[in-house]
Design a protein around this motif. Sequence first.
Motif, mmCIF file in Angstrom:
data_model
loop_
_atom_site.group_PDB
_atom_site.id
_atom_site.type_symbol
_atom_site.label_atom_id
_atom_site.label_comp_id
_atom_site.label_asym_id
_atom_site.label_seq_id
_atom_site.Cartn_x
_atom_site.Cartn_y
_atom_site.Cartn_z
ATOM 1 N N CYS A 109 28.849 35.387 5.429
ATOM 2 C CA CYS A 109 27.908 35.820 4.387
ATOM 3 C C CYS A 109 27.333 34.588 3.687
ATOM 4 N N PRO A 110 26.014 34.457 3.662
ATOM 5 C CA PRO A 110 25.399 33.293 3.011
ATOM 6 C C PRO A 110 25.796 33.173 1.537
ATOM 7 N N SER A 111 26.011 31.950 1.089
ATOM 8 C CA SER A 111 26.429 31.739 -0.309
ATOM 9 C C SER A 111 25.361 32.230 -1.283
ATOM 10 N N GLY A 112 24.088 32.121 -0.900
ATOM 11 C CA GLY A 112 23.012 32.618 -1.754
ATOM 12 C C GLY A 112 23.083 34.121 -1.945
ATOM 13 N N THR A 113 23.542 34.829 -0.925
ATOM 14 C CA THR A 113 23.692 36.284 -1.012
ATOM 15 C C THR A 113 24.798 36.644 -1.995
ATOM 16 N N ILE A 114 25.885 35.894 -1.953
ATOM 17 C CA ILE A 114 27.004 36.154 -2.876
ATOM 18 C C ILE A 114 26.554 35.910 -4.319
ATOM 19 N N LYS A 115 25.799 34.831 -4.552
ATOM 20 C CA LYS A 115 25.284 34.555 -5.890
ATOM 21 C C LYS A 115 24.305 35.637 -6.327
ATOM 22 N N ASN A 116 23.463 36.084 -5.400
ATOM 23 C CA ASN A 116 22.483 37.119 -5.710
ATOM 24 C C ASN A 116 23.166 38.433 -6.072
ATOM 25 N N ARG A 117 24.285 38.753 -5.423
ATOM 26 C CA ARG A 117 25.035 39.971 -5.757
ATOM 27 C C ARG A 117 25.510 39.926 -7.207
ATOM 28 N N LYS A 118 26.042 38.785 -7.614
ATOM 29 C CA LYS A 118 26.514 38.636 -8.994
ATOM 30 C C LYS A 118 25.356 38.805 -9.977
ATOM 31 N N ARG A 119 24.211 38.187 -9.643
ATOM 32 C CA ARG A 119 23.045 38.247 -10.525
ATOM 33 C C ARG A 119 22.520 39.682 -10.634
ATOM 34 N N LEU A 120 22.460 40.397 -9.512
ATOM 35 C CA LEU A 120 21.951 41.774 -9.553
ATOM 36 C C LEU A 120 22.924 42.729 -10.232
ATOM 37 N N LEU A 121 24.216 42.438 -10.163
ATOM 38 C CA LEU A 121 25.196 43.219 -10.928
ATOM 39 C C LEU A 121 24.960 43.028 -12.419
ATOM 40 N N GLU A 122 24.750 41.779 -12.840
ATOM 41 C CA GLU A 122 24.505 41.481 -14.252
ATOM 42 C C GLU A 122 23.228 42.150 -14.754
ATOM 43 N N LYS A 123 22.194 42.179 -13.910
ATOM 44 C CA LYS A 123 20.911 42.774 -14.289
ATOM 45 C C LYS A 123 20.923 44.304 -14.216
ATOM 46 N N GLY A 124 21.941 44.877 -13.560
ATOM 47 C CA GLY A 124 22.005 46.328 -13.435
ATOM 48 C C GLY A 124 21.192 46.889 -12.276
ATOM 49 N N VAL A 125 20.710 46.016 -11.390
ATOM 50 C CA VAL A 125 19.964 46.480 -10.220
ATOM 51 C C VAL A 125 20.906 47.182 -9.255
ATOM 52 N N ILE A 126 22.154 46.680 -9.172
ATOM 53 C CA ILE A 126 23.209 47.357 -8.428
ATOM 54 C C ILE A 126 24.363 47.600 -9.387
ATOM 55 N N ILE A 127 25.122 48.639 -9.115
ATOM 56 C CA ILE A 127 26.310 48.921 -9.920
ATOM 57 C C ILE A 127 27.504 49.090 -8.990
ATOM 58 N N ASP A 128 28.689 48.799 -9.516
ATOM 59 C CA ASP A 128 29.923 48.997 -8.786
ATOM 60 C C ASP A 128 30.200 50.495 -8.760
ATOM 61 N N ASP A 129 30.201 51.070 -7.577
ATOM 62 C CA ASP A 129 30.381 52.518 -7.428
ATOM 63 C C ASP A 129 31.622 52.819 -6.589
ATOM 64 N N GLY A 130 32.733 52.183 -6.964
ATOM 65 C CA GLY A 130 33.980 52.416 -6.245
ATOM 66 C C GLY A 130 34.088 51.539 -5.013
ATOM 67 N N ASP A 131 33.897 52.127 -3.831
ATOM 68 C CA ASP A 131 34.051 51.395 -2.578
ATOM 69 C C ASP A 131 32.813 50.582 -2.190
ATOM 70 N N SER A 132 31.714 50.782 -2.897
ATOM 71 C CA SER A 132 30.471 50.090 -2.537
ATOM 72 C C SER A 132 29.637 49.817 -3.782
ATOM 73 N N TYR A 133 28.552 49.079 -3.588
ATOM 74 C CA TYR A 133 27.560 48.877 -4.639
ATOM 75 C C TYR A 133 26.433 49.877 -4.412
ATOM 76 N N LEU A 134 25.877 50.372 -5.509
ATOM 77 C CA LEU A 134 24.781 51.334 -5.449
ATOM 78 C C LEU A 134 23.540 50.715 -6.079
ATOM 79 N N PHE A 135 22.407 50.762 -5.366
ATOM 80 C CA PHE A 135 21.142 50.272 -5.914
ATOM 81 C C PHE A 135 20.621 51.286 -6.925
ATOM 82 N N THR A 136 20.399 50.854 -8.146
ATOM 83 C CA THR A 136 19.896 51.746 -9.201
ATOM 84 C C THR A 136 18.373 51.744 -9.263
ATOM 85 N N GLU A 137 17.755 50.846 -8.495
ATOM 86 C CA GLU A 137 16.294 50.767 -8.440
ATOM 87 C C GLU A 137 15.906 50.075 -7.141
ATOM 88 N N ASP A 138 14.640 50.197 -6.768
ATOM 89 C CA ASP A 138 14.135 49.468 -5.603
ATOM 90 C C ASP A 138 14.246 47.978 -5.896
#
Length: 176
Positions: A109-138
């Motif tokens: 997994c590219p390191s930029g992808t891991i950083k982007n996951r953290k950033r999108l979690l902070e912004k609320g674009v994705i949320i922790d939904d148990g076993d996976s992340y859920l996109f809350t918007e396009d």
Amino acid sequence: MIETAQAGKRAMVMNSVSSGSALPEADRAEMDVFIERVLQLLPVLGIHHFSSASFLTPGQSRSQSNTAPDESSVLHLSAKGVSASGLRSEEGFTVIKGSRASKETTKTCPSGTIKNRKRLLEKGVIIDDGDSYLFTEDYEFSSPSSAGAFVSGRSTNGLVAWITADKVPLKQLDAG
């Protein structure tokens, strides 16, 4: 401009407070015309931070793009027990709201992808939904491969991984 950039959701806006200064009505009208012209010119210069994502169907040029996706152009990716839907967009590839991304990542997994996951979690674009992340918007990624890596948690060839409902890969659609 701050409100327009926030609405476009293509850039992280650090300044959340507008000046709040009151302009006379005539000056405000002139400023509105100026901003309208700036917003028309920026995409010509390759700056798309103030516009929302436009979707492209196979064979469609950027000038023919629209904001309402055609269901036949929706692509799908399934990996590690999650599935996501997305479309070609003006600046790359957009994963559609309601899609899921694997929480697990591999060594590839590219390191930029891991950083982007953290950033999108902070912004609320994705949320922790148990076993996976859920996109809350396009959300628009720079390429199908970066979107695929984000969803699957590993290095991914997006041209092969994203397929239509009829199992046709994006690479084949792009070939014509």
